[in-house]
Each structure stands twice: as C-alpha cells, then as structure tokens.
Write an enzyme that holds these catalytic residues in place. Structure first.
Site, PDB file in Angstrom:
ATOM      1  N   LYS A  41       3.884   9.692   8.655  1.00 27.98           N
ATOM      2  CA  LYS A  41       3.460   9.218   9.985  1.00 27.98           C
ATOM      3  C   LYS A  41       4.273   9.784  11.158  1.00 27.98           C
ATOM      4  O   LYS A  41       4.059  10.921  11.543  1.00 27.98           O
ATOM      5  CB  LYS A  41       3.416   7.692  10.012  1.00 27.98           C
ATOM      6  CG  LYS A  41       2.368   7.118   9.036  1.00 27.98           C
ATOM      7  CD  LYS A  41       1.967   5.704   9.389  1.00 27.98           C
ATOM      8  CE  LYS A  41       1.227   5.015   8.262  1.00 27.98           C
ATOM      9  NZ  LYS A  41      -0.212   5.147   8.291  1.00 27.98           N
TER      10      LYS A  41
ATOM     11  N   ASP B 102       9.250   2.886   0.332  1.00 27.14           N
ATOM     12  CA  ASP B 102       8.166   3.578   1.017  1.00 27.14           C
ATOM     13  C   ASP B 102       8.293   3.235   2.498  1.00 27.14           C
ATOM     14  O   ASP B 102       7.876   2.170   2.946  1.00 27.14           O
ATOM     15  CB  ASP B 102       6.820   3.121   0.443  1.00 27.14           C
ATOM     16  CG  ASP B 102       5.646   3.764   1.169  1.00 27.14           C
ATOM     17  OD1 ASP B 102       5.875   4.441   2.186  1.00 27.14           O
ATOM     18  OD2 ASP B 102       4.502   3.577   0.717  1.00 27.14           O
TER      19      ASP B 102
ATOM     20  N   TYR C 214       0.845  -1.201   0.000  1.00 27.96           N
ATOM     21  CA  TYR C 214       0.000   0.000   0.000  1.00 27.96           C
ATOM     22  C   TYR C 214       0.879   1.249   0.000  1.00 27.96           C
ATOM     23  O   TYR C 214       1.834   1.337   0.786  1.00 27.96           O
ATOM     24  CB  TYR C 214      -0.892   0.008   1.247  1.00 27.96           C
ATOM     25  CG  TYR C 214      -1.803   1.210   1.317  1.00 27.96           C
ATOM     26  CD1 TYR C 214      -2.922   1.311   0.491  1.00 27.96           C
ATOM     27  CD2 TYR C 214      -1.545   2.255   2.207  1.00 27.96           C
ATOM     28  CE1 TYR C 214      -3.767   2.415   0.550  1.00 27.96           C
ATOM     29  CE2 TYR C 214      -2.388   3.367   2.276  1.00 27.96           C
ATOM     30  CZ  TYR C 214      -3.492   3.436   1.442  1.00 27.96           C
ATOM     31  OH  TYR C 214      -4.324   4.524   1.501  1.00 27.96           O
TER      32      TYR C 214
END
Ligand code: PMP
Length: 457
Positions: A281, A253, A153
């Site tokens: 994040k 990522d 994702y």
C-alpha cells in the site's frame, strides 16, 4: 436500505450506472477486484486531486477510502509526481530489469524505520508479500502448516482465504474456530493445512499453537485487525513469547498498518519484533508494490549466491533445494520505488505524522459527538491515521465482536454519506491523508449529522 433511497443516489450517478453496465459485458461483475463492487453499482471515478475524488457524473467526494489506505499523501501529490517524472527522465526507461540503486536506498530506509527489518525483498502487491513471507517461513522451518487469525485478511489466495468473514453457523467455537473457505476453488489441502486462531485470546491461541507446534511453520496476523481493531499489548507480547519458544515464525502483515499507525508500523507502537513483516500500500505511493523484511538469518534463505536457482546455473556446487526461489519481472520497480521514497520523505518531515494523527483524532471525536447527540450507540476505534465507526457499545476485540455490531444502520448511513459527497465503500474503515483539510473535516461531520437525521426519519 430501500430501493427508492438507493435510487436517489443513483439518480446522481447515471453515467456510472451506464459504464458499469458496459463493464459487466466484458469484465466479470464489472469490477477488476471483487472488493470494488457494491450494490446496485459502484461509482466510476474520473479524477482525483488532494483529498477529493470526482466521478464520471461530475460529483465531488471527500475521499476516505484513499485506495484502501494506499494514498496517505492524497491524490496526485506534487512530490510523488515530481519524483516519478524525475526518475523516468533520469533513467530514460521505465524499468531496467537489473539491480539498481533505489532498491538498496529503499531497503536501507525500511531497515532504518522498521525495528525488526534487517533485509528486504520486493514484490508487486501486498498479496505477494504475505505469500512470500509464508513461503519463507515454511522454507526456513521445514514445517507444512500456517496459522492465521479469524477475521484477518492477507490477500486473495487459497492459503489465506479462510475464515476472513465466515458465517457464524460454520465457524466453530470462539476458542477453537473452524477453517472456513471464503471462495470457490480452494482445495481441501489449504482448508486442512491452515489453522485458525482466535484474535486477542491468548490462552486459546497458546493451546492451539502448542498442540500443533510440530507442524506450524508460521503465524501470520494483522497486528491491528482490519487496520482498526488493535491487538492487546499483553496478547502481542504473549504471542511473541510463545512463537519464539515453539520455533514458529511470527509474521506481521503490516500492509495496512505500515506507515499509517506510525511511520515504523504497528511493531514500533507495540515494541514487538516479528520475525518477518509484509508491507505494501503506502510503500508504493499509489503504485503497485509489496515487500517483506525480517531477520537476516531467515531472509537469507532466498539468496541465490548461496545455492542454485531453478533457471540458471548459479553456484555450481550448491543444491537448488537449499534456496527459496523468489522471482518477479517487476520486483523492485524503479519508478515505483521513486514514488515510495518520495512518500516516505514527506512523512518523515518533522511534525507530519503528528499532524496527521491529530487531524484523525479530531474527526473521530467530532463524529462521536454527532452520534451521541442522536442517542446512538457508537464508538470509533483505530490507531494513528486509520479508524472505523462501530455502532455498538462495549470493547471490540475481534471478528466475533464486530459481527454483533449494527452494520445494517451503518450501511444505511454510508449510502446517505455517498449522496452527501463523502466517499468510502459502504462499511469500510476510514483512512486519513496528510492533505485532508479542516474544511474537509467540518463537511464530513456535517454530512454525518445530515445522514443520521435522514436515516432515523
Ligand atoms: N494484507 C492486508 C492486511 C491487506 O489489507 C491487503 C489489502 N487490503 C493485503 C494483504 C493484500 O494486498 P494487495 O491488495 O496489495 O494485494
């Protein structure tokens, strides 16, 4: 999961149910991000403190979702609150809309911590960071396609919302997966121009990359799939070697893994340098942010002083086609960077990461024992401060292995855990914070014991 057993949980959360019903009238599906939904309705939270969340019905939960991993210092850490207040007072404003010192301070910090990072650009989310990394790879190589791994994702947009969680009857063979759209509204263009790779299968990945090398600008991956299925070392080393040889930009990522599997991300643990890294994040200390970092030569493609940008004159003699245009009103937000720097400061204090990891390992081991006592096939997998509970035996290497695990039982246990005050979205991974206590761990282990007992009954 029976309706009755769900209703016991939702007896305790009637105000949540009411608010959700109201939300559904004005917000599609009642949620502001599709991932926040779970049946029959998500829990509406009102307060957070340390490792705990409190919902609108006054129920207390030990939080292992931690805003999908962002809150590594837990809820409302004093150091973050102080840094944000200090920044607002000192600056006298929320944001300057101009360059400022913290942009450079954070860039220097990231260059120091992340082995592959030589320069940095900020975005407002992890999604934007991966988007910018992919655009940068395309601008740098002049090639039109992206390769991504099945089950990985990278945010909710057309180019990467492919084969994240595909139905097995559509997903093609293990060695040559199909590109399967995961949403309505994805133009065929992206289905055709995003090539899907099999994670942890070096031979098949190499074959696909060699075949399409002339058209693939970049390979993007979560170095640890979903934050908990690690790439094998040999796979990582091979992927680095092949992408270098084929002039394909390698993008890690690290939106989930950054600061969480080591302060310098998965790349530090693997000893592998990607060309570009996407972060998010934890980087914002609970505020929205993203960043990309990487090789100077590649990153410099967005520098406006070597070309013209689309909105202002810039350098008179240069072509706007020479520059990758990247912009954003809120990029490099000073208040958010202050929160992020305060977070990193805490993580850098001696012993902090070690303690966090050792706490996570203690919880993992104790949970494994509980499940074993009930004779259940169970393992925890993960790295650093993230792990997941897998109800299956055997090595889990990728999406297809995950698909074979007992998610039905896991979900039933997760709903019981919610009733017992352990919060994560059902089926989600566990993230730890530096403020989770021994008592939290003990309560969590007891709750699992009770949840399994109830479910098996
Ligand atoms: N990449 C990864 C690996 C992620 O886990 C996420 C968020 N879960 C994103 C990108 C997107 O980040 P954001 O939600 O901040 O847009």
């Amino acid at each position: 999961m029976t309706v009755e057993s769900n209703s016991i949980l939702f007896e305790k959360t009637k105000t949540s149910a009411k608010l959700f019903e109201k939300a559904c009238e004005v917000i599609p599906g009642g949620v502001t991000a599709n991932i926040k939904y779970f049946a029959p309705h998500p829990l509406v939270m009102e307060k957070g403190k340390g490792s705990k969340l409190f919902d609108v019905d006054g129920n207390e939960y030990i939080d292992y979702l931690l805003c999908y991993g962002a809150l590594i210092l837990g809820h409302g850490h004093q150091k973050i609150l102080d840094a944000v207040n200090h920044q607002l007072l000192e600056a006298g404003t929320t944001i300057f809309g101009t360059p400022h010192q913290l942009e450079v301070t954070m860039a220097e910090k990231l260059i120091d911590l992340y082995p592959s990072v030589e320069m940095v650009r900020y975005t407002n989310s992890g999604l934007e960071a991966t988007l910018l990394a992919i655009r940068t790879a395309m601008a740098y190589t002049g090639k039109p396609k992206l390769a991504k791994f099945e089950g990985h994702y990278h945010g909710g947009y057309d180019q990467v919302l492919l084969s994240v969680n595909p139905e097995m009857d559509q997903s093609g063979t293990a060695q040559s997966p199909n590109s399967v759209p995961e949403s309505r509204g994805i133009p065929d263009y992206y289905v055709e121009n995003t090539i899907i790779l099999p994670f942890n299968d070096l031979e098949a990945t190499e074959q696909i990359l060699r075949k399409h090398a002339h058209e693939i600008a970049g390979v993007i991956l979560e170095p640890i799939q979903g934050g908990f299925i690690p790439a094998e070392q040999e796979f990582m080393a091979g992927l680095r070697r092949i992408t270098k040889e084929l002039d394909i930009v390698l993008i890690f990522d690290e939106v989930k893994t950054g600061f969480r599997v080591s302060i310098g991300g998965a790349q530090t643990n693997y000893g592998i340098k990607p060309d570009l890294t996407a972060l998010g994040k934890v980087l914002g200390g609970g505020f929205p942010i993203g960043a990309i970092g990487g090789k100077r030569e590649i990153m410099m493609i967005s520098a406006p002083n070597s070309g013209r940008d689309i909105l202002t004159a810039g350098a008179e003699n240069a072509n706007k086609e020479d520059v990758l245009f990247h912009s954003g009103t809120y990029n490099g937000h000073p208040t958010i960077l202050a929160a992020g720097l305060a977070t990193i400061n805490v993580l850098e204090q001696e012993g902090t990461m070690e303690k966090l990891f050792s706490k996570t390992n203690t919880l993992r081991k104790q949970l494994e024992n509980v499940y074993k006592n009930y004779g259940l096939e169970m393992q925890t997998i993960g790295m650093g401060s993230i792990f997941n509970i897998i109800l299956a035996e055997g090595t889990i290497k990728n999406y297809r292995d995950m698909n074979k695990t007992n998610t039905k039982l896991r979900k039933e246990i997760d709903y019981e855990l919610l009733k017992l005050g352990i919060y994560s979205k059902p089926l989600n991974r566990y993230s730890m914070s530096v403020v989770h206590t021994k008592e939290d761990i003990a309560r969590t282990v007891e709750a699992h014991d009770e949840a399994i007992r109830r479910v098996l009954k």
